[in-house]
Design a protein around this motif. Sequence first.
Motif, PDB file in Angstrom:
ATOM      1  N   LYS A   1     -15.391  -7.958   2.406  1.00 34.96           N
ATOM      2  CA  LYS A   1     -14.955  -7.006   3.983  1.00 34.96           C
ATOM      3  C   LYS A   1     -13.864  -6.080   3.995  1.00 34.96           C
ATOM      4  CE  LYS A   1     -16.053  -7.578   8.300  1.00 34.96           C
ATOM      5  NZ  LYS A   1     -15.159  -7.103   9.456  1.00 34.96           N
ATOM      6  N   GLY A   2     -14.026  -4.585   3.930  1.00 36.18           N
ATOM      7  CA  GLY A   2     -13.320  -3.712   4.045  1.00 36.18           C
ATOM      8  C   GLY A   2     -12.124  -4.061   4.519  1.00 36.18           C
ATOM      9  N   ASP A   3     -12.071  -4.580   5.282  1.00 40.07           N
ATOM     10  CA  ASP A   3     -10.631  -5.445   6.310  1.00 40.07           C
ATOM     11  C   ASP A   3      -9.685  -6.063   5.401  1.00 40.07           C
ATOM     12  OD1 ASP A   3     -11.628  -4.195   8.504  1.00 40.07           O
ATOM     13  OD2 ASP A   3     -12.660  -6.171   9.443  1.00 40.07           O
TER      14      ASP A   3
ATOM     15  N   TYR B   1     -20.031   0.980  -2.959  1.00 34.88           N
ATOM     16  CA  TYR B   1     -19.125   0.528  -1.943  1.00 34.88           C
ATOM     17  C   TYR B   1     -19.432   1.483  -0.448  1.00 34.88           C
ATOM     18  CZ  TYR B   1     -17.724   5.382  -3.230  1.00 34.88           C
ATOM     19  OH  TYR B   1     -18.040   6.651  -3.520  1.00 34.88           O
ATOM     20  N   ASP B   2     -19.299   1.854   0.669  1.00 38.65           N
ATOM     21  CA  ASP B   2     -19.282   2.503   1.704  1.00 38.65           C
ATOM     22  C   ASP B   2     -18.539   3.094   2.036  1.00 38.65           C
ATOM     23  OD1 ASP B   2     -18.641   0.304   2.699  1.00 38.65           O
ATOM     24  OD2 ASP B   2     -20.170  -0.387   4.343  1.00 38.65           O
ATOM     25  N   GLU B   3     -18.496   3.700   3.188  1.00 36.64           N
ATOM     26  CA  GLU B   3     -17.231   4.128   4.200  1.00 36.64           C
ATOM     27  C   GLU B   3     -16.314   2.824   4.841  1.00 36.64           C
ATOM     28  OE1 GLU B   3     -20.564   4.836   7.008  1.00 36.64           O
ATOM     29  OE2 GLU B   3     -20.704   4.358   5.023  1.00 36.64           O
ATOM     30  N   PHE B   4     -16.925   1.923   5.417  1.00 36.60           N
ATOM     31  CA  PHE B   4     -16.076   1.156   5.935  1.00 36.60           C
ATOM     32  C   PHE B   4     -15.153   0.399   4.408  1.00 36.60           C
ATOM     33  CE2 PHE B   4     -19.683   1.115   8.620  1.00 36.60           C
ATOM     34  CZ  PHE B   4     -19.247   2.091   9.221  1.00 36.60           C
ATOM     35  N   LEU B   5     -15.219   0.850   3.524  1.00 37.84           N
ATOM     36  CA  LEU B   5     -14.422   0.593   1.823  1.00 37.84           C
ATOM     37  C   LEU B   5     -14.776  -1.601   1.875  1.00 37.84           C
ATOM     38  CD1 LEU B   5     -12.357   1.699   0.311  1.00 37.84           C
ATOM     39  CD2 LEU B   5     -10.948   0.399   1.616  1.00 37.84           C
TER      40      LEU B   5
ATOM     41  N   LEU C   1     -12.666   6.310  -5.788  1.00 36.59           N
ATOM     42  CA  LEU C   1     -13.793   4.655  -6.138  1.00 36.59           C
ATOM     43  C   LEU C   1     -14.969   5.488  -6.980  1.00 36.59           C
ATOM     44  CD1 LEU C   1     -13.395   2.835  -2.663  1.00 36.59           C
ATOM     45  CD2 LEU C   1     -12.832   1.982  -5.215  1.00 36.59           C
ATOM     46  N   TYR C   2     -15.372   6.462  -5.705  1.00 34.66           N
ATOM     47  CA  TYR C   2     -16.795   7.029  -6.675  1.00 34.66           C
ATOM     48  C   TYR C   2     -16.401   6.958  -8.462  1.00 34.66           C
ATOM     49  CZ  TYR C   2     -20.974   9.983  -7.296  1.00 34.66           C
ATOM     50  OH  TYR C   2     -21.971  10.851  -7.643  1.00 34.66           O
ATOM     51  N   GLY C   3     -15.261   7.457  -8.859  1.00 38.36           N
ATOM     52  CA  GLY C   3     -14.908   8.086 -10.274  1.00 38.36           C
ATOM     53  C   GLY C   3     -14.887   6.357 -10.805  1.00 38.36           C
ATOM     54  N   PHE C   4     -14.287   5.969 -10.120  1.00 34.31           N
ATOM     55  CA  PHE C   4     -14.457   4.073 -10.577  1.00 34.31           C
ATOM     56  C   PHE C   4     -16.256   3.581 -10.913  1.00 34.31           C
ATOM     57  CE2 PHE C   4     -10.425   2.676  -8.951  1.00 34.31           C
ATOM     58  CZ  PHE C   4      -9.867   3.622 -10.171  1.00 34.31           C
TER      59      PHE C   4
END
Length: 96
Positions: A83-85, A51-55, A22-25
Amino acid sequence: VRLAVVVFYAMSTPMKKPINTLYGFLQEHKRVVVWMQHDNHTRIEGVLVGYDEFLNLVLEDAVEHDTRKGADAGFPCGKLLLKGDNVGLIHAVGSA
């Protein structure tokens, strides 16, 4: 003996962590497609800008696609927070 060599090779090459992908994207300003967790027919496409740690994802120039309506049909959404969910799968446009 061959099996032991294959297993050792597989264990000696570390897997890339999904968060690093994700960081690469994010760094490359890649356009990504997000498959929704509970809706098999909805795909969100856009440029990943955060993005964050909760996706939880922030997409810019996002377009919502309904696979039942065909590839050309899309609803432009602009900037979008997912939302990551709800995130089931993320991949770069052009890769599957």
